[in-house]
Design a protein around this motif. Sequence first.
Motif, PDB file in Angstrom:
ATOM      1  N   ASP A   6      33.169 -16.762 -11.871  1.00 42.35           N
ATOM      2  CA  ASP A   6      33.166 -15.334 -11.581  1.00 42.35           C
ATOM      3  C   ASP A   6      31.840 -14.691 -11.978  1.00 42.35           C
ATOM      4  O   ASP A   6      31.436 -13.681 -11.396  1.00 42.35           O
ATOM      5  CB  ASP A   6      34.302 -14.628 -12.336  1.00 42.35           C
ATOM      6  CG  ASP A   6      35.664 -15.186 -11.970  1.00 42.35           C
ATOM      7  OD1 ASP A   6      36.018 -15.111 -10.785  1.00 42.35           O
ATOM      8  OD2 ASP A   6      36.357 -15.701 -12.867  1.00 42.35           O
ATOM      9  N   ARG A   7      31.198 -15.278 -12.981  1.00 44.21           N
ATOM     10  CA  ARG A   7      29.960 -14.703 -13.501  1.00 44.21           C
ATOM     11  C   ARG A   7      29.076 -15.808 -14.065  1.00 44.21           C
ATOM     12  O   ARG A   7      29.560 -16.756 -14.691  1.00 44.21           O
ATOM     13  CB  ARG A   7      30.274 -13.690 -14.608  1.00 44.21           C
ATOM     14  CG  ARG A   7      29.062 -12.968 -15.214  1.00 44.21           C
ATOM     15  CD  ARG A   7      29.484 -12.049 -16.355  1.00 44.21           C
ATOM     16  NE  ARG A   7      30.440 -11.049 -15.914  1.00 44.21           N
ATOM     17  CZ  ARG A   7      30.120  -9.805 -15.557  1.00 44.21           C
ATOM     18  NH1 ARG A   7      28.861  -9.408 -15.619  1.00 44.21           N
ATOM     19  NH2 ARG A   7      31.057  -8.959 -15.159  1.00 44.21           N
ATOM     20  N   VAL A   8      27.778 -15.658 -13.839  1.00 42.19           N
ATOM     21  CA  VAL A   8      26.779 -16.530 -14.452  1.00 42.19           C
ATOM     22  C   VAL A   8      25.902 -15.664 -15.348  1.00 42.19           C
ATOM     23  O   VAL A   8      25.361 -14.655 -14.902  1.00 42.19           O
ATOM     24  CB  VAL A   8      25.922 -17.247 -13.394  1.00 42.19           C
ATOM     25  CG1 VAL A   8      24.753 -17.973 -14.051  1.00 42.19           C
ATOM     26  CG2 VAL A   8      26.770 -18.214 -12.586  1.00 42.19           C
ATOM     27  N   VAL A   9      25.787 -16.050 -16.616  1.00 46.27           N
ATOM     28  CA  VAL A   9      24.937 -15.342 -17.571  1.00 46.27           C
ATOM     29  C   VAL A   9      23.702 -16.204 -17.810  1.00 46.27           C
ATOM     30  O   VAL A   9      23.799 -17.305 -18.374  1.00 46.27           O
ATOM     31  CB  VAL A   9      25.671 -15.067 -18.898  1.00 46.27           C
ATOM     32  CG1 VAL A   9      24.733 -14.397 -19.897  1.00 46.27           C
ATOM     33  CG2 VAL A   9      26.903 -14.207 -18.653  1.00 46.27           C
ATOM     34  N   ALA A  10      22.559 -15.707 -17.358  1.00 48.88           N
ATOM     35  CA  ALA A  10      21.300 -16.434 -17.492  1.00 48.88           C
ATOM     36  C   ALA A  10      20.499 -15.847 -18.646  1.00 48.88           C
ATOM     37  O   ALA A  10      20.279 -14.631 -18.701  1.00 48.88           O
ATOM     38  CB  ALA A  10      20.492 -16.342 -16.199  1.00 48.88           C
ATOM     39  N   ILE A  11      20.066 -16.700 -19.560  1.00 45.03           N
ATOM     40  CA  ILE A  11      19.321 -16.265 -20.740  1.00 45.03           C
ATOM     41  C   ILE A  11      17.881 -16.753 -20.603  1.00 45.03           C
ATOM     42  O   ILE A  11      17.637 -17.966 -20.499  1.00 45.03           O
ATOM     43  CB  ILE A  11      19.957 -16.822 -22.027  1.00 45.03           C
ATOM     44  CG1 ILE A  11      21.449 -16.477 -22.067  1.00 45.03           C
ATOM     45  CG2 ILE A  11      19.252 -16.274 -23.264  1.00 45.03           C
ATOM     46  CD1 ILE A  11      22.230 -17.312 -23.058  1.00 45.03           C
ATOM     47  N   THR A  12      16.935 -15.836 -20.589  1.00 44.96           N
ATOM     48  CA  THR A  12      15.527 -16.178 -20.509  1.00 44.96           C
ATOM     49  C   THR A  12      14.710 -15.083 -21.155  1.00 44.96           C
ATOM     50  O   THR A  12      14.703 -13.946 -20.672  1.00 44.96           O
ATOM     51  CB  THR A  12      15.054 -16.423 -19.057  1.00 44.96           C
ATOM     52  OG1 THR A  12      13.619 -16.395 -18.989  1.00 44.96           O
ATOM     53  CG2 THR A  12      15.615 -15.404 -18.086  1.00 44.96           C
ATOM     54  N   ARG A  13      14.058 -15.398 -22.260  1.00 45.74           N
ATOM     55  CA  ARG A  13      13.283 -14.388 -22.986  1.00 45.74           C
ATOM     56  C   ARG A  13      12.243 -13.733 -22.091  1.00 45.74           C
ATOM     57  O   ARG A  13      12.123 -12.512 -22.051  1.00 45.74           O
ATOM     58  CB  ARG A  13      12.594 -15.027 -24.202  1.00 45.74           C
ATOM     59  CG  ARG A  13      11.648 -14.085 -24.940  1.00 45.74           C
ATOM     60  CD  ARG A  13      10.993 -14.749 -26.137  1.00 45.74           C
ATOM     61  NE  ARG A  13      10.102 -15.850 -25.763  1.00 45.74           N
ATOM     62  CZ  ARG A  13       9.309 -16.489 -26.631  1.00 45.74           C
ATOM     63  NH1 ARG A  13       9.318 -16.140 -27.906  1.00 45.74           N
ATOM     64  NH2 ARG A  13       8.536 -17.481 -26.223  1.00 45.74           N
ATOM     65  N   SER A  14      11.507 -14.542 -21.364  1.00 43.63           N
ATOM     66  CA  SER A  14      10.391 -14.030 -20.567  1.00 43.63           C
ATOM     67  C   SER A  14      10.810 -13.494 -19.206  1.00 43.63           C
ATOM     68  O   SER A  14      10.090 -12.697 -18.596  1.00 43.63           O
ATOM     69  CB  SER A  14       9.369 -15.147 -20.351  1.00 43.63           C
ATOM     70  OG  SER A  14       9.929 -16.171 -19.536  1.00 43.63           O
ATOM     71  N   GLY A  15      11.955 -13.954 -18.698  1.00 41.65           N
ATOM     72  CA  GLY A  15      12.354 -13.589 -17.338  1.00 41.65           C
ATOM     73  C   GLY A  15      11.564 -14.306 -16.271  1.00 41.65           C
ATOM     74  O   GLY A  15      11.633 -13.945 -15.087  1.00 41.65           O
ATOM     75  N   THR A  16      10.837 -15.365 -16.667  1.00 41.05           N
ATOM     76  CA  THR A  16       9.981 -16.078 -15.714  1.00 41.05           C
ATOM     77  C   THR A  16      10.256 -17.575 -15.662  1.00 41.05           C
ATOM     78  O   THR A  16       9.586 -18.287 -14.905  1.00 41.05           O
ATOM     79  CB  THR A  16       8.496 -15.874 -16.073  1.00 41.05           C
ATOM     80  OG1 THR A  16       8.257 -16.366 -17.401  1.00 41.05           O
ATOM     81  CG2 THR A  16       8.110 -14.403 -16.001  1.00 41.05           C
ATOM     82  N   THR A  17      11.204 -18.076 -16.428  1.00 41.34           N
ATOM     83  CA  THR A  17      11.449 -19.518 -16.514  1.00 41.34           C
ATOM     84  C   THR A  17      11.870 -20.083 -15.159  1.00 41.34           C
ATOM     85  O   THR A  17      12.884 -19.681 -14.588  1.00 41.34           O
ATOM     86  CB  THR A  17      12.536 -19.813 -17.556  1.00 41.34           C
ATOM     87  OG1 THR A  17      12.173 -19.194 -18.789  1.00 41.34           O
ATOM     88  CG2 THR A  17      12.712 -21.305 -17.757  1.00 41.34           C
ATOM     89  N   THR A  18      11.110 -21.020 -14.655  1.00 42.34           N
ATOM     90  CA  THR A  18      11.311 -21.500 -13.287  1.00 42.34           C
ATOM     91  C   THR A  18      12.712 -22.035 -13.045  1.00 42.34           C
ATOM     92  O   THR A  18      13.362 -21.706 -12.035  1.00 42.34           O
ATOM     93  CB  THR A  18      10.270 -22.591 -12.957  1.00 42.34           C
ATOM     94  OG1 THR A  18       8.961 -22.022 -13.016  1.00 42.34           O
ATOM     95  CG2 THR A  18      10.507 -23.163 -11.562  1.00 42.34           C
ATOM     96  N   GLU A  19      13.219 -22.874 -13.943  1.00 44.08           N
ATOM     97  CA  GLU A  19      14.522 -23.488 -13.710  1.00 44.08           C
ATOM     98  C   GLU A  19      15.641 -22.452 -13.677  1.00 44.08           C
ATOM     99  O   GLU A  19      16.609 -22.582 -12.915  1.00 44.08           O
ATOM    100  CB  GLU A  19      14.817 -24.539 -14.783  1.00 44.08           C
ATOM    101  CG  GLU A  19      13.866 -25.723 -14.793  1.00 44.08           C
ATOM    102  CD  GLU A  19      12.789 -25.578 -15.866  1.00 44.08           C
ATOM    103  OE1 GLU A  19      12.207 -24.481 -15.969  1.00 44.08           O
ATOM    104  OE2 GLU A  19      12.541 -26.555 -16.585  1.00 44.08           O
ATOM    105  N   VAL A  20      15.531 -21.417 -14.505  1.00 44.10           N
ATOM    106  CA  VAL A  20      16.535 -20.353 -14.501  1.00 44.10           C
ATOM    107  C   VAL A  20      16.468 -19.573 -13.184  1.00 44.10           C
ATOM    108  O   VAL A  20      17.507 -19.267 -12.576  1.00 44.10           O
ATOM    109  CB  VAL A  20      16.344 -19.415 -15.706  1.00 44.10           C
ATOM    110  CG1 VAL A  20      17.285 -18.218 -15.611  1.00 44.10           C
ATOM    111  CG2 VAL A  20      16.590 -20.177 -17.013  1.00 44.10           C
ATOM    112  N   LEU A  21      15.276 -19.271 -12.732  1.00 47.49           N
ATOM    113  CA  LEU A  21      15.127 -18.560 -11.457  1.00 47.49           C
ATOM    114  C   LEU A  21      15.715 -19.376 -10.311  1.00 47.49           C
ATOM    115  O   LEU A  21      16.388 -18.825  -9.423  1.00 47.49           O
ATOM    116  CB  LEU A  21      13.646 -18.279 -11.180  1.00 47.49           C
ATOM    117  CG  LEU A  21      12.915 -17.371 -12.172  1.00 47.49           C
ATOM    118  CD1 LEU A  21      11.456 -17.210 -11.755  1.00 47.49           C
ATOM    119  CD2 LEU A  21      13.575 -16.009 -12.274  1.00 47.49           C
TER     120      LEU A  21
END
Length: 293
Positions: free
Chosen positions: A78-93
């Motif tokens: 239902d929801r994905v919570v993505a954690i990334t300090r910089s907001g630029t991490t390639t794998e998270v994007l």
Amino acid sequence: MNVTTQEIASQPDVWQRAVALAAEAGPHLTAPGERVLFLGCGTSWFVAQSLATLREGAGLGESDYWCASEYRGGRTYDRVVAITRSGTTTEVLDVLRGIPSGTRRTLVTAVDGMPAEALADDRILLDFADEKSVVQTRFPTATLALARTAFGTGTDGLIEDGRTAVTQALPAVPEGEPAHVVFLGTGWTIGLAHEAALKVREAAQGWSESYPAMDYRHGPIAVSGSRTLVWSFGPLPDGLAEDVAGAGAARYESSLDPLAQLVLAQRLAVALAEARGLNPDAPRLLTRSVVLT
């Protein structure tokens, strides 16, 4: 004083702000009844592990965690919570771009206006916890302080314990090179154990390991000896203290809140770095964010 040490020392004040934000931002993490995936890379992956364990343990719904670089889909959330300090991490994007329509995407970050924000439906911005240091300390712990407050899993005494951890004497590491530090956890503190070991590797290029406490006897204890410090986030399971002593290793436990103990572990990592003539602000081969081309 190096920047990493300054940021470590700031954590109790940062936690106060995170706790105060829980009423506003917490619903994006609690999401009662939803099936939620928490994900990140490196430190954020270990935070995701702790968050998933805490949320499901609080009875808020099924909760999974994944290392973003290994996520291949196949389950419905239902929801994905993505954690990334910089907001630029390639794998998270990459994961956020592939989330199917109808799944809510929540971003936890420390920087406004970064690429991950455009891929999210909701954002929890912890800009007051952002860091200049490459080595993450206060952003992950602020995320955990906020979530624990929102989940209702208990933060009584957390701030006070954090202030104690900033000044308390560090445990002694056995003499000899290389020093060997093993961190153990149970439940949600397994993620903390992994994060503590990562700090020692990042800042001090040290020999550090981490395991679920009961699993330490299933092989890893074989390399422990007189140069080993075994650090447990919470009391050791029955019989394990005797096994640690039998291996010739030193043991450390603390009555402080586990998150405050992580502050102690961060300080230990910096102390080990300085003892080896290393600059914890400039860890070898690391950058603030992993951006792949």
